[in-house]
Design an enzyme around this catalytic site. Structure first.
Site, PDB file in Angstrom:
ATOM      1  N   VAL A  64       0.835  -1.212   0.000  1.00 40.77           N
ATOM      2  CA  VAL A  64       0.000   0.000   0.000  1.00 40.77           C
ATOM      3  C   VAL A  64       0.866   1.257   0.000  1.00 40.77           C
ATOM      4  O   VAL A  64       0.642   2.182  -0.789  1.00 40.77           O
ATOM      5  CB  VAL A  64      -0.943  -0.003   1.231  1.00 40.77           C
ATOM      6  CG1 VAL A  64      -1.587   1.351   1.438  1.00 40.77           C
ATOM      7  CG2 VAL A  64      -2.024  -1.061   1.044  1.00 40.77           C
TER       8      VAL A  64
ATOM      9  N   LYS B  20      15.052  -2.615   2.228  1.00 40.55           N
ATOM     10  CA  LYS B  20      13.982  -2.154   1.330  1.00 40.55           C
ATOM     11  C   LYS B  20      14.254  -0.717   0.878  1.00 40.55           C
ATOM     12  O   LYS B  20      14.118  -0.374  -0.298  1.00 40.55           O
ATOM     13  CB  LYS B  20      12.646  -2.240   2.084  1.00 40.55           C
ATOM     14  CG  LYS B  20      11.437  -2.214   1.198  1.00 40.55           C
ATOM     15  CD  LYS B  20      10.170  -2.415   2.002  1.00 40.55           C
ATOM     16  CE  LYS B  20       9.653  -3.821   1.970  1.00 40.55           C
ATOM     17  NZ  LYS B  20       8.324  -3.997   2.526  1.00 40.55           N
TER      18      LYS B  20
ATOM     19  N   GLU C  30      -7.648   2.345   2.569  1.00 35.79           N
ATOM     20  CA  GLU C  30      -7.217   2.065   1.201  1.00 35.79           C
ATOM     21  C   GLU C  30      -8.011   0.885   0.634  1.00 35.79           C
ATOM     22  O   GLU C  30      -8.243  -0.090   1.335  1.00 35.79           O
ATOM     23  CB  GLU C  30      -5.712   1.743   1.212  1.00 35.79           C
ATOM     24  CG  GLU C  30      -5.141   1.419  -0.137  1.00 35.79           C
ATOM     25  CD  GLU C  30      -5.419   2.495  -1.161  1.00 35.79           C
ATOM     26  OE1 GLU C  30      -4.977   3.631  -0.981  1.00 35.79           O
ATOM     27  OE2 GLU C  30      -6.114   2.205  -2.157  1.00 35.79           O
TER      28      GLU C  30
ATOM     29  N   LEU D 297      -7.140  -0.346  -2.672  1.00 38.85           N
ATOM     30  CA  LEU D 297      -6.470  -0.866  -3.871  1.00 38.85           C
ATOM     31  C   LEU D 297      -6.343  -2.384  -3.820  1.00 38.85           C
ATOM     32  O   LEU D 297      -6.309  -2.981  -2.742  1.00 38.85           O
ATOM     33  CB  LEU D 297      -5.103  -0.212  -4.069  1.00 38.85           C
ATOM     34  CG  LEU D 297      -3.970  -0.396  -3.054  1.00 38.85           C
ATOM     35  CD1 LEU D 297      -3.341  -1.757  -3.116  1.00 38.85           C
ATOM     36  CD2 LEU D 297      -2.922   0.675  -3.277  1.00 38.85           C
TER      37      LEU D 297
ATOM     38  N   GLY E  81     -13.704 -20.644  -6.736  1.00 39.45           N
ATOM     39  CA  GLY E  81     -12.246 -20.798  -6.666  1.00 39.45           C
ATOM     40  C   GLY E  81     -11.854 -21.670  -5.489  1.00 39.45           C
ATOM     41  O   GLY E  81     -12.716 -22.281  -4.845  1.00 39.45           O
TER      42      GLY E  81
ATOM     43  N   CYS F 215      -5.482  -9.447   3.117  1.00 37.07           N
ATOM     44  CA  CYS F 215      -6.564  -8.605   3.634  1.00 37.07           C
ATOM     45  C   CYS F 215      -7.806  -9.383   4.094  1.00 37.07           C
ATOM     46  O   CYS F 215      -8.208  -9.270   5.252  1.00 37.07           O
ATOM     47  CB  CYS F 215      -6.948  -7.570   2.587  1.00 37.07           C
ATOM     48  SG  CYS F 215      -5.628  -6.365   2.348  1.00 37.07           S
TER      49      CYS F 215
ATOM     50  N   LYS G 115      -7.690 -11.694   7.436  1.00 30.58           N
ATOM     51  CA  LYS G 115      -7.441 -10.954   8.685  1.00 30.58           C
ATOM     52  C   LYS G 115      -8.549  -9.919   8.946  1.00 30.58           C
ATOM     53  O   LYS G 115      -8.905  -9.673  10.092  1.00 30.58           O
ATOM     54  CB  LYS G 115      -6.056 -10.310   8.668  1.00 30.58           C
ATOM     55  CG  LYS G 115      -5.951  -8.993   7.936  1.00 30.58           C
ATOM     56  CD  LYS G 115      -4.615  -8.307   8.190  1.00 30.58           C
ATOM     57  CE  LYS G 115      -4.443  -7.080   7.317  1.00 30.58           C
ATOM     58  NZ  LYS G 115      -5.423  -6.019   7.498  1.00 30.58           N
TER      59      LYS G 115
ATOM     60  N   LYS H 210      -3.537 -14.367  -5.792  1.00 32.89           N
ATOM     61  CA  LYS H 210      -4.320 -14.018  -6.981  1.00 32.89           C
ATOM     62  C   LYS H 210      -3.329 -13.738  -8.095  1.00 32.89           C
ATOM     63  O   LYS H 210      -2.123 -13.665  -7.843  1.00 32.89           O
ATOM     64  CB  LYS H 210      -5.209 -12.800  -6.705  1.00 32.89           C
ATOM     65  CG  LYS H 210      -4.415 -11.560  -6.337  1.00 32.89           C
ATOM     66  CD  LYS H 210      -5.298 -10.390  -5.995  1.00 32.89           C
ATOM     67  CE  LYS H 210      -5.841  -9.750  -7.240  1.00 32.89           C
ATOM     68  NZ  LYS H 210      -6.318  -8.375  -7.012  1.00 32.89           N
TER      69      LYS H 210
ATOM     70  N   ARG I 283       1.042 -14.280   0.920  1.00 30.27           N
ATOM     71  CA  ARG I 283       0.572 -14.259   2.314  1.00 30.27           C
ATOM     72  C   ARG I 283      -0.891 -14.719   2.363  1.00 30.27           C
ATOM     73  O   ARG I 283      -1.745 -14.186   1.670  1.00 30.27           O
ATOM     74  CB  ARG I 283       0.718 -12.839   2.890  1.00 30.27           C
ATOM     75  CG  ARG I 283       2.179 -12.392   2.976  1.00 30.27           C
ATOM     76  CD  ARG I 283       2.299 -10.973   3.463  1.00 30.27           C
ATOM     77  NE  ARG I 283       1.750  -9.991   2.541  1.00 30.27           N
ATOM     78  CZ  ARG I 283       1.743  -8.674   2.767  1.00 30.27           C
ATOM     79  NH1 ARG I 283       2.260  -8.195   3.878  1.00 30.27           N
ATOM     80  NH2 ARG I 283       1.218  -7.846   1.881  1.00 30.27           N
TER      81      ARG I 283
HETATM   82  N1  LIG Z   1      -1.969  -5.221   0.559  1.00 31.02           N
HETATM   83  C1  LIG Z   1      -3.161  -4.820   0.177  1.00 31.02           C
HETATM   84  O1  LIG Z   1      -3.678  -5.207  -0.872  1.00 31.02           O
HETATM   85  C2  LIG Z   1      -3.937  -3.845   1.030  1.00 31.02           C
HETATM   86  C3  LIG Z   1      -5.050  -3.183   0.468  1.00 31.02           C
HETATM   87  C4  LIG Z   1      -5.745  -2.276   1.249  1.00 31.02           C
HETATM   88  C5  LIG Z   1      -5.369  -2.049   2.573  1.00 31.02           C
HETATM   89  N2  LIG Z   1      -4.305  -2.728   3.099  1.00 31.02           N
HETATM   90  C6  LIG Z   1      -3.912  -2.424   4.478  1.00 31.02           C
HETATM   91  O2  LIG Z   1      -2.802  -1.521   4.441  1.00 31.02           O
HETATM   92  C7  LIG Z   1      -1.899  -1.799   5.514  1.00 31.02           C
HETATM   93  C8  LIG Z   1      -0.522  -2.098   4.960  1.00 31.02           C
HETATM   94  O3  LIG Z   1      -0.603  -3.282   4.192  1.00 31.02           O
HETATM   95  P1  LIG Z   1       0.568  -3.733   3.215  1.00 31.02           P
HETATM   96  O4  LIG Z   1       0.070  -4.932   2.486  1.00 31.02           O
HETATM   97  O5  LIG Z   1       1.067  -2.572   2.435  1.00 31.02           O
HETATM   98  O6  LIG Z   1       1.679  -4.183   4.288  1.00 31.02           O
HETATM   99  P2  LIG Z   1       3.179  -4.589   4.000  1.00 31.02           P
HETATM  100  O7  LIG Z   1       3.517  -5.605   5.006  1.00 31.02           O
HETATM  101  O8  LIG Z   1       3.364  -4.906   2.551  1.00 31.02           O
HETATM  102  O9  LIG Z   1       4.008  -3.249   4.285  1.00 31.02           O
HETATM  103  C9  LIG Z   1       4.172  -2.673   5.532  1.00 31.02           C
HETATM  104  C10 LIG Z   1       5.503  -1.937   5.566  1.00 31.02           C
HETATM  105  O10 LIG Z   1       5.609  -1.250   6.819  1.00 31.02           O
HETATM  106  C11 LIG Z   1       6.955  -1.333   7.253  1.00 31.02           C
HETATM  107  N3  LIG Z   1       7.020  -1.059   8.693  1.00 31.02           N
HETATM  108  C12 LIG Z   1       6.696  -1.864   9.736  1.00 31.02           C
HETATM  109  N4  LIG Z   1       6.832  -1.195  10.897  1.00 31.02           N
HETATM  110  C13 LIG Z   1       7.263   0.054  10.590  1.00 31.02           C
HETATM  111  C14 LIG Z   1       7.553   1.216  11.351  1.00 31.02           C
HETATM  112  N5  LIG Z   1       7.428   1.226  12.675  1.00 31.02           N
HETATM  113  N6  LIG Z   1       7.932   2.331  10.695  1.00 31.02           N
HETATM  114  C15 LIG Z   1       8.063   2.336   9.344  1.00 31.02           C
HETATM  115  N7  LIG Z   1       7.789   1.283   8.581  1.00 31.02           N
HETATM  116  C16 LIG Z   1       7.394   0.154   9.184  1.00 31.02           C
HETATM  117  C17 LIG Z   1       7.387  -2.731   6.850  1.00 31.02           C
HETATM  118  O11 LIG Z   1       8.797  -2.837   6.794  1.00 31.02           O
HETATM  119  C18 LIG Z   1       6.721  -2.856   5.483  1.00 31.02           C
HETATM  120  O12 LIG Z   1       7.567  -2.410   4.436  1.00 31.02           O
HETATM  121  C19 LIG Z   1      -2.538  -2.936   6.302  1.00 31.02           C
HETATM  122  O13 LIG Z   1      -3.313  -2.417   7.324  1.00 31.02           O
HETATM  123  C20 LIG Z   1      -3.425  -3.619   5.271  1.00 31.02           C
HETATM  124  O14 LIG Z   1      -4.508  -4.298   5.862  1.00 31.02           O
HETATM  125  C21 LIG Z   1      -3.572  -3.607   2.353  1.00 31.02           C
END
Ligand SMILES: NC(=O)c1ccc[n+]([C@@H]2O[C@H](COP(=O)([O-])OP(=O)(O)OC[C@H]3O[C@@H](n4cnc5c(N)ncnc54)[C@H](O)[C@@H]3O)[C@@H](O)[C@H]2O)c1
Length: 423
Positions: free
Chosen positions: A12, A36, A146, A148, A248, A255, A258, A316, A323
């Site tokens: 995100v 990263k 979000e 996306l 499927g 998402c 959880k 997907k 994950r």
């Molecule tokens: N992945 C999706 O499709 C999606 C879609 C909509 C909403 N979300 C939500 O968005 C949020 C993020 O999801 P994601 O999939 O991008 O997670 P992710 O695990 O891909 O990314 C999280 C990032 O945060 C970093 N991080 C952890 N602790 C930190 C800190 N204290 N300071 C700075 N960086 C830190 C990690 O290193 C990692 O790069 C979640 O709440 C998720 O539910 C995800």
């Protein structure tokens, strides 16, 4: 143009950072993962996501985006987006510790009168905890969940169906909405708590819809009906909608599982249980078991020492994210029953803690296979020629849990083809 900081550069955070930079804003991405940050700073994307590396490189060249692990770099930003993980705790609730730790660190660096925007999916009233942690009267907290989808993240960022902005301060809410420059998107202004619930309710609704679809597929299979015709006709009703009507191997990803569990826990904690969520979770497990049973039945009732070739590991298509992938759940069930699994995925070449052979070529995956199983809907699989595959397999059997392949093409080449939702 605004100055924006993005905390957390995962799926995100990175998509949002790259998206905002492309829109002309000045973006700094902050992440505790130093490897990263180094990768991103050199123009490499740590994730597989359409166009993201191209956009990243362009914005780096124009100096519109930068990456660091240094929290003090938020000081120049008017808007600070929290894109931190909110994983599932053992009891099913959402773990908001990343958000809370980060906001404690953030507070002293925030610019005067800046806005902290919560983009992570967070349980009700997390915004209040964030406000408490920041503990500054001049800083507003806006909830902007979000929506996306991985695989189409940038497309969804630039052309969202809706933008939800939760904050009772109208000026701050409008400022956040304007950052997206999404003229066609419907902007929903609401309070913080409603914004938090909108995200959970949306994902849970979609998960329930998919569970129902899988149950209808199972039911249709017990009759002479074809679930694909049933679901297609259902989708023509505008009230139902044509999306998310494909059977499927169960739903998954970072998402849905959880978020369904977190909403369930939160509702239970408030003494207003939502039993449909329990049913959806149970039904999802059944969908995975049903695929395993199909494979086992096709092989005469036992998977012991059978060579199962799996196509697709990502949860997907068009992502490298495994994950909570239903593919991984199905593979683990197959392994438990004694199967020997070899897998191929166009993008995923390794899955942590999964002890199977992931092949780099499709042909290697089918060598000596007793059955081929399609678990992810990668379009690439459609162009695979059964006349080439047949030379390598032991048994000519395909179980297509996604109804992706052209059944008649495979049958013409002598394969027994087992779809999902019909006999
Ligand atoms: N992945 C999706 O499709 C999606 C879609 C909509 C909403 N979300 C939500 O968005 C949020 C993020 O999801 P994601 O999939 O991008 O997670 P992710 O695990 O891909 O990314 C999280 C990032 O945060 C970093 N991080 C952890 N602790 C930190 C800190 N204290 N300071 C700075 N960086 C830190 C990690 O290193 C990692 O790069 C979640 O709440 C998720 O539910 C995800």
């Amino acid at each position: 143009m605004a100055k924006i900081a993005i905390i957390g550069t995962g799926y995100v955070g990175l998509s949002s950072a790259v998206g905002f930079a492309h829109l002309g804003h000045d973006v700094v991405g902050i992440d505790i993962d130093k490897a990263k940050i180094a990768k991103l700073s050199s123009g490499q994307s740590p994730i597989f996501e359409k166009d993201i590396e191209v956009f990243l490189k362009k914005s780096l060249k124009k100096k519109k985006i930068a990456f660091t692990s240094d929290y003090s770099k938020v000081a120049g930003s008017q808007f600070v987006f929290l894109c931190l993980p909110t994983p599932q705790l053992d009891n099913g609730a959402a773990d908001v510790s990343f958000i809370l730790e980060s906001t404690k660190m953030l507070s002293r660096h925030l610019k005067k009168s800046s806005t902290v925007v919560i983009k992570s999916t967070v349980p009700v009233n997390t915004w209040k905890l964030v406000k408490e942690n920041i503990n500054r009267d001049d800083v507003a907290v806006v909830s902007n969940p979000e929506f996306l989808r991985e695989g189409t993240a940038l497309q969804d960022f630039f052309k969202p169906d809706r933008i939800v902005v939760g904050c009772t301060d109208e000026v701050k809410a409008t400022e956040v909405a304007k950052l997206y420059k999404a003229k066609k998107a419907k902007v929903v202004f609401t309070d913080n708590t409603s914004a938090e619930i909108i995200k959970y309710a949306s994902n849970s609704f979609l998960a329930i819809k998919l569970s129902f679809v899988n149950e209808i597929a199972a039911y249709a299979e017990s009759t002479d009906a074809n679930a694909l015709d049933v679901l297609n006709a259902m989708g023509l009703d505008k009230r139902i909608g044509k999306d998310f009507l494909k059977p499927g191997p169960g739903w998954g990803g970072m998402c849905f599982p959880k978020d369904v569990s977190a909403l369930k826990e939160s509702a239970q904690e408030r003494n207003v249980p939502i039993p449909m969520l329990d049913a959806a979770l149970e039904s999802n497990l059944k969908a995975q078991l049903r695929v395993v049973k199909k494979i086992s039945d096709a092989l005469g009732g036992s998977l012991k020492s059978k060579n199962v070739c799996v196509w697709g590991l990502a949860f997907k298509a068009n992502t490298d994210d495994t994950r909570f992938s239903p593919s991984i759940s199905v593979i683990n069930l197959l392994l438990k029953q004694g199967a020997i699994v070899k897998a191929f995925d166009p993008v995923v070449k390794h899955v942590p803690h999964l002890k199977i052979d992931v092949t780099s070529e499709i042909i290697q995956s089918v060598e000596n296979a007793d059955v081929i199983v399609v678990l992810t809907e990668w379009q690439e699989f459609k162009s695979i020629k059964p006349e080439i595959i047949e030379k390598w397999v032991k048994n000519k059997i395909v179980v297509d849990s996604r109804n992706l392949l052209d059944k008649s093409k495979w049958e013409k080449n002598g394969f027994r083809f087992i779809g999902n939702g019909y006999n």
